[in-house]
Design a protein around this motif. Structure first.
Motif, PDB file in Angstrom:
ATOM      1  N   PRO A 195      40.783  41.922  50.922  1.00 47.75           N
ATOM      2  CA  PRO A 195      40.712  43.050  51.856  1.00 47.75           C
ATOM      3  C   PRO A 195      39.276  43.532  52.037  1.00 47.75           C
ATOM      4  O   PRO A 195      38.500  43.566  51.084  1.00 47.75           O
ATOM      5  CB  PRO A 195      41.585  44.124  51.178  1.00 47.75           C
ATOM      6  CG  PRO A 195      42.527  43.341  50.321  1.00 47.75           C
ATOM      7  CD  PRO A 195      41.740  42.172  49.824  1.00 47.75           C
ATOM      8  N   GLN A 196      38.934  43.905  53.257  1.00 46.22           N
ATOM      9  CA  GLN A 196      37.562  44.330  53.557  1.00 46.22           C
ATOM     10  C   GLN A 196      37.163  45.530  52.711  1.00 46.22           C
ATOM     11  O   GLN A 196      36.005  45.657  52.307  1.00 46.22           O
ATOM     12  CB  GLN A 196      37.427  44.663  55.042  1.00 46.22           C
ATOM     13  CG  GLN A 196      35.996  44.891  55.489  1.00 46.22           C
ATOM     14  CD  GLN A 196      35.098  43.690  55.258  1.00 46.22           C
ATOM     15  OE1 GLN A 196      35.476  42.571  55.585  1.00 46.22           O
ATOM     16  NE2 GLN A 196      33.926  43.910  54.675  1.00 46.22           N
ATOM     17  N   SER A 197      38.103  46.405  52.414  1.00 47.20           N
ATOM     18  CA  SER A 197      37.781  47.592  51.607  1.00 47.20           C
ATOM     19  C   SER A 197      37.302  47.194  50.211  1.00 47.20           C
ATOM     20  O   SER A 197      36.394  47.819  49.654  1.00 47.20           O
ATOM     21  CB  SER A 197      39.004  48.512  51.498  1.00 47.20           C
ATOM     22  OG  SER A 197      40.096  47.823  50.895  1.00 47.20           O
ATOM     23  N   ILE A 198      37.910  46.136  49.655  1.00 49.94           N
ATOM     24  CA  ILE A 198      37.498  45.656  48.335  1.00 49.94           C
ATOM     25  C   ILE A 198      36.129  44.992  48.425  1.00 49.94           C
ATOM     26  O   ILE A 198      35.266  45.196  47.564  1.00 49.94           O
ATOM     27  CB  ILE A 198      38.539  44.680  47.763  1.00 49.94           C
ATOM     28  CG1 ILE A 198      39.849  45.428  47.467  1.00 49.94           C
ATOM     29  CG2 ILE A 198      38.019  44.006  46.497  1.00 49.94           C
ATOM     30  CD1 ILE A 198      40.953  44.540  46.922  1.00 49.94           C
ATOM     31  N   LYS A 199      35.908  44.197  49.474  1.00 50.49           N
ATOM     32  CA  LYS A 199      34.597  43.571  49.664  1.00 50.49           C
ATOM     33  C   LYS A 199      33.502  44.636  49.768  1.00 50.49           C
ATOM     34  O   LYS A 199      32.439  44.522  49.145  1.00 50.49           O
ATOM     35  CB  LYS A 199      34.599  42.712  50.927  1.00 50.49           C
ATOM     36  CG  LYS A 199      35.447  41.465  50.854  1.00 50.49           C
ATOM     37  CD  LYS A 199      35.364  40.694  52.180  1.00 50.49           C
ATOM     38  CE  LYS A 199      36.224  39.448  52.155  1.00 50.49           C
ATOM     39  NZ  LYS A 199      36.197  38.719  53.449  1.00 50.49           N
ATOM     40  N   ASP A 200      33.760  45.674  50.562  1.00 51.21           N
ATOM     41  CA  ASP A 200      32.764  46.737  50.754  1.00 51.21           C
ATOM     42  C   ASP A 200      32.451  47.441  49.441  1.00 51.21           C
ATOM     43  O   ASP A 200      31.288  47.722  49.138  1.00 51.21           O
ATOM     44  CB  ASP A 200      33.265  47.754  51.787  1.00 51.21           C
ATOM     45  CG  ASP A 200      33.362  47.166  53.191  1.00 51.21           C
ATOM     46  OD1 ASP A 200      32.753  46.101  53.423  1.00 51.21           O
ATOM     47  OD2 ASP A 200      34.046  47.772  54.035  1.00 51.21           O
ATOM     48  N   GLU A 201      33.487  47.727  48.654  1.00 48.96           N
ATOM     49  CA  GLU A 201      33.281  48.426  47.390  1.00 48.96           C
ATOM     50  C   GLU A 201      32.551  47.542  46.387  1.00 48.96           C
ATOM     51  O   GLU A 201      31.644  48.012  45.678  1.00 48.96           O
ATOM     52  CB  GLU A 201      34.631  48.864  46.811  1.00 48.96           C
ATOM     53  CG  GLU A 201      34.551  49.557  45.461  1.00 48.96           C
ATOM     54  CD  GLU A 201      33.750  50.841  45.460  1.00 48.96           C
ATOM     55  OE1 GLU A 201      33.377  51.310  44.364  1.00 48.96           O
ATOM     56  OE2 GLU A 201      33.474  51.377  46.566  1.00 48.96           O
TER      57      GLU A 201
END
Length: 280
Positions: A195-201
């Motif tokens: 998920p993009q949210s995990i990549k960003d974090e």
């Protein structure tokens, strides 16, 4: 009124309640078996309501695949003593069997299913709560549908179960990857699936950690250097966290993809599920 042992045993077989509870229920119901069943059910409702704020962190996790449908489910409770009880495991299995047979897609659908005794799954869980005196709840309902699905109950302890689906029949490799998923807890199938949210974090943390390490050395890195080092950290994250990129647990010289391709160049994993009650 006095009740005989045959009536008590009959009620116990029908409800799973203890002998003392069955005897009392029959006495209170003046020997009426249906009223006694209702008394036991109401006791379960009362206990379930009373203990609703308790933590149900133990339980039984089971997995099953049949007729193109696979599922994992957990029946949670408060203590491992109850979790390991044969009747608790039996109820979990009965619920899972019903869910797989009906190909239930959601936990709400599972709760509404009717078991062999004519009661709904939700009522059966409440009744069991009354018997044990512990909070109980269903959790961790995960499904896969289609062919080439392999299941694993880690060490048959009913605490951690996995499902793996491959793009073609591969029982040996499929089983090996179910154990991989159990041991290595991947967050996604591959980099594109994260998920993009995990990549960003993860990128934010990587940049911050790099900045702190450079500052400890008395250096002020450029944005370009920060990004370069952070991207290296992201590569490591994807290798450790994406199933197909992970080192294969049975041979660390191979990635999971390399292991699969050694058996068949076209073989790959298309989906996986994992649920555990362990603290990780």
């Amino acid at each position: 009124m006095a009740v005989n042992i045959a009536e008590i045993q009959k009620l116990r077989k029908m409800t799973g309640a203890g002998l003392a509870d069955c005897k009392k229920a029959l006495a209170d119901a003046d020997g009426d078996i249906n009223k006694a069943i209702e008394i036991i059910r109401e006791k379960g409702q009362a206990i379930a309501a009373k203990r609703s704020d308790r933590d149900a962190s133990n339980g039984c996790v089971l997995v099953k695949y049949d007729n193109g449908f696979a599922a994992i489910i957990a029946l949670k409770c408060e203590t491992d003593f109850v979790a390991n009880n044969a009747d608790h495991i039996k109820l979990t299995q009965a619920i899972l069997d019903a869910a797989v047979a009906k190909k239930a897609k959601t936990l709400d659908e599972v709760k509404a299913l009717i078991l062999a005794d004519g009661h709904s799954v939700e009522d059966a869980v409440i009744a069991r709560s009354g018997i044990t005196g512990e909070k109980m709840e269903l959790d961790g309902y995960l499904t896969l549908e289609g062919e080439n699905i392999y299941t694993y109950n880690h060490q048959n302890t009913n605490l951690l179960c996995t499902l793996v689906q491959t793009n073609k029949p591969a029982p040996v490799e499929g089983h090996a990857i179910t154990m991989q998923v159990a041991a290595m807890n991947p967050v996604a199938l591959d980099e594109a699936s994260v998920p993009q949210s995990i990549k960003d974090e993860e990128l934010r943390v990587a940049i911050e950690k790099t900045r702190e390490e450079q500052a400890a050395k008395g250096k002020t890195p450029s944005d370009e250097m920060l990004q370069k080092i952070a991207q290296g950290r992201m590569g490591k994250f994807f290798k450790e966290s994406c199933l197909l990129n992970q080192e294969f647990i049975q041979d660390s010289k191979l990635s999971v993809t390399e292991y699969l391709h050694a058996a068949d160049k076209e073989l790959t994993v298309v989906a996986f599920k994992r649920f555990t009650l362990r603290a990780e």
